[in-house]
Each structure stands twice: as C-alpha cells, then as structure tokens.
Write a protein that holds these residues in place. Structure first.
Motif, PDB file in Angstrom:
ATOM      1  N   PRO A 219      -2.852   6.894   1.276  1.00  0.00           N
ATOM      2  CA  PRO A 219      -3.984   5.800   0.893  1.00  0.00           C
ATOM      3  C   PRO A 219      -3.956   4.756   1.888  1.00  0.00           C
ATOM      4  CG  PRO A 219      -2.496   6.670  -1.139  1.00  0.00           C
ATOM      5  CD  PRO A 219      -1.885   7.050   0.102  1.00  0.00           C
ATOM      6  N   ASP A 220      -5.203   4.312   1.773  1.00  0.00           N
ATOM      7  CA  ASP A 220      -5.246   3.214   2.921  1.00  0.00           C
ATOM      8  C   ASP A 220      -4.602   1.809   2.163  1.00  0.00           C
ATOM      9  OD1 ASP A 220      -7.274   2.067   1.255  1.00  0.00           O
ATOM     10  OD2 ASP A 220      -8.736   2.946   1.957  1.00  0.00           O
ATOM     11  N   GLU A 222      -5.885  -0.687   0.510  1.00  0.00           N
ATOM     12  CA  GLU A 222      -6.355  -1.533  -0.462  1.00  0.00           C
ATOM     13  C   GLU A 222      -6.214  -0.568  -1.649  1.00  0.00           C
ATOM     14  OE1 GLU A 222      -7.955  -4.268  -1.935  1.00  0.00           O
ATOM     15  OE2 GLU A 222      -7.252  -5.182  -0.111  1.00  0.00           O
ATOM     16  N   THR A 223      -6.176   0.920  -1.402  1.00  0.00           N
ATOM     17  CA  THR A 223      -5.940   1.990  -2.333  1.00  0.00           C
ATOM     18  C   THR A 223      -4.683   1.813  -2.850  1.00  0.00           C
ATOM     19  OG1 THR A 223      -7.714   3.354  -1.382  1.00  0.00           O
ATOM     20  CG2 THR A 223      -6.020   4.301  -2.787  1.00  0.00           C
ATOM     21  N   ASN A 226      -3.967  -1.300  -5.044  1.00  0.00           N
ATOM     22  CA  ASN A 226      -4.421  -1.059  -6.466  1.00  0.00           C
ATOM     23  C   ASN A 226      -3.642  -0.115  -7.279  1.00  0.00           C
ATOM     24  OD1 ASN A 226      -6.423  -2.564  -6.281  1.00  0.00           O
ATOM     25  ND2 ASN A 226      -7.847  -1.203  -5.435  1.00  0.00           N
TER      26      ASN A 226
END
Length: 254
Positions: A219-220, A222-223, A226
């Motif tokens: 995941p990047d 921001e992902t 979250n």
C-alpha cells in the motif's frame, strides 16, 4: 457463497502473482530461507547502505527508554534489536520475533556474537496471531516486514492487542516515490539491476524479483495510514525518507 466468490476471496498477491492465501505464508517463507545467509549483505548492496539510516531514524522516533518492553516483529537478522537492546538496558526486554527460523537463527547468532545475551529473547511467531498477552509491549516495531504478511489488517489488529495503552507502533517499509521523475529510474533499478545483483551474490534471481514485486504491491503511504487507523490506532503520521522510497509510519494505542 458460490465457488467463484469463494475462490476470489481466498486469493491474494505473491509479488505480481495471484495465489491462495493459505499458500502465501509458505511461499514467502521459502524466499527468506533462500536469502537468509546473505540477507544483511544484500541489504547493504541494494540500498547502498542507506537502510541503516532509515532504521536509525526509526529508533530515534521510537521513544524507547530504559526498562521498556519492545517487540521487534519480523525482526529477521536483528538490526533493530541490537539498537533496542541498548536503549532498554538491563531492566528492559526486547523480543526478536520472526516467522522464519532461518532468519531468526542468523539474528540470534549475530546478537550473541556482539555480546548481547541478557535482554533479548527469540521467538518464532506469526504476526497475524501473536503469542503474547494483551497489553504486553511499550513498543512494536516492524521493519520491512509488513508487505510480506498475508493479511496486513489482521497483523495490525494483533499488534494493537499486544501493545500497552499509549504504546507506540512503528512500521518502516517501502513507499511510493514523491517525485514522478523518480518512478522510471526507480523501476529501472528495481526490475533490471537489483535481481542481477541478487543473482551475482546469491545465485537466486527469483527471490529478489519477488522482493521487488512485493514493494510495488505494498500500500502507498496514505492507504497504509488509513489501514492503521481502521485497526484502532490514533495519532497516525508518516515520514517520507529518500524522496518516499522508504516510509516510517508511527501510531499510538489509546
């Protein structure tokens, strides 16, 4: 649930391949059995030694002090445990945990050769089902391990459970470069140079091809932030290092 939906639910990624979830752990384990003996050398070669600065920044942000109890999860060959053992002192404990016994054995041998004997213990453990009681650790740290977990959210829930209230989570892993101009250079280096280095040093090109692919599937920034929030953590922030090639996520348990 029909068979089509069931099959889709049970699939996950192994690099760029789709595999059944119950197979991924053993596939990843085989990769790390294969590279364990040359893992430290390859980390230095692949990152030009920069991984040591990334890990040092992680230690700096850890807020670990004398007497703390720390979980170095997916700790492999023990780079973080060496540093944490010095911070916690004789009254603290560092648990070096890894699912792969080859990596764990090398980490144990390395620390003992450095004279680190009394405040580090070694446990083979699955991050998704940690064998510790609730509210055990002041800090849980994962360095370049999260992307290899089959169910990342389940692993995060497990980490949240074993952290003490107000305990700190640290996740260091690869991210998405912050400048688009770097993407092509990064891809060229990752897909065409790194596997060749792996082949020259370890005679194993496939393991390093998987490691590169696993970075792209991670995941990047921001992902992942979250995802950490969804699993119950607060005050989540991240720090891009080397233009976002590496990222440190920090969070707290309430």
């Amino acid at each position: 649930m029909n068979m089509k939906n069931k099959s889709k639910k049970e699939m996950t990624h192994f690099g760029f391949q789709n595999v059944y979830k119950d197979k991924k752990t053993s596939l990843v384990s085989n990769i790390f059995h294969a590279v364990a003996s040359q893992y430290d050398l390859m980390n230095d070669l692949m990152s030009f030694g920069i991984h040591r600065m990334w890990k040092q920044f992680m230690i700096y942000r850890s807020e670990v002090y004398v007497g703390c109890t720390v979980l170095d999860l997916a700790g492999g060959t023990g780079d973080l445990s060496i540093q944490f053992s010095r911070l916690v002192g004789n009254t603290g404990i560092v648990v070096l945990a890894d699912i792969n016994d080859s990596m764990l054995h090398i980490g144990q041998k390395k620390l003992r050769n450095l004279g680190i004997l009394n405040n580090v213990i070694y446990i083979q453990a699955d991050a998704e089902a940690l064998p510790f009681s609730e509210n055990t650790f002041d800090c849980v740290a994962v360095s370049f391990g999260l992307r290899n977990f089959t169910n990342k959210e389940q692993a995060l829930f497990s980490m949240h459970r074993v952290l003490k209230p107000r305990g700190k989570l640290l996740i260091l892993d690869f991210g998405v470069p912050t400048f688009k101009v770097l993407h092509k250079i990064y891809d060229l280096y990752s897909f065409h140079i790194l596997p060749k280095i792996g082949k020259c040093i370890t005679q194993d090109i496939n393991s390093y091809r998987y490691l590169v692919e696993s970075i792209r599937m991670h995941p990047d920034q921001e992902t992942l932030k979250n995802m950490i929030i969804r699993t119950g953590f607060n005050n989540v922030e991240y720090f891009n290092m080397t233009f976002g090639i590496a990222v440190l996520h920090c969070a707290y348990k309430c």
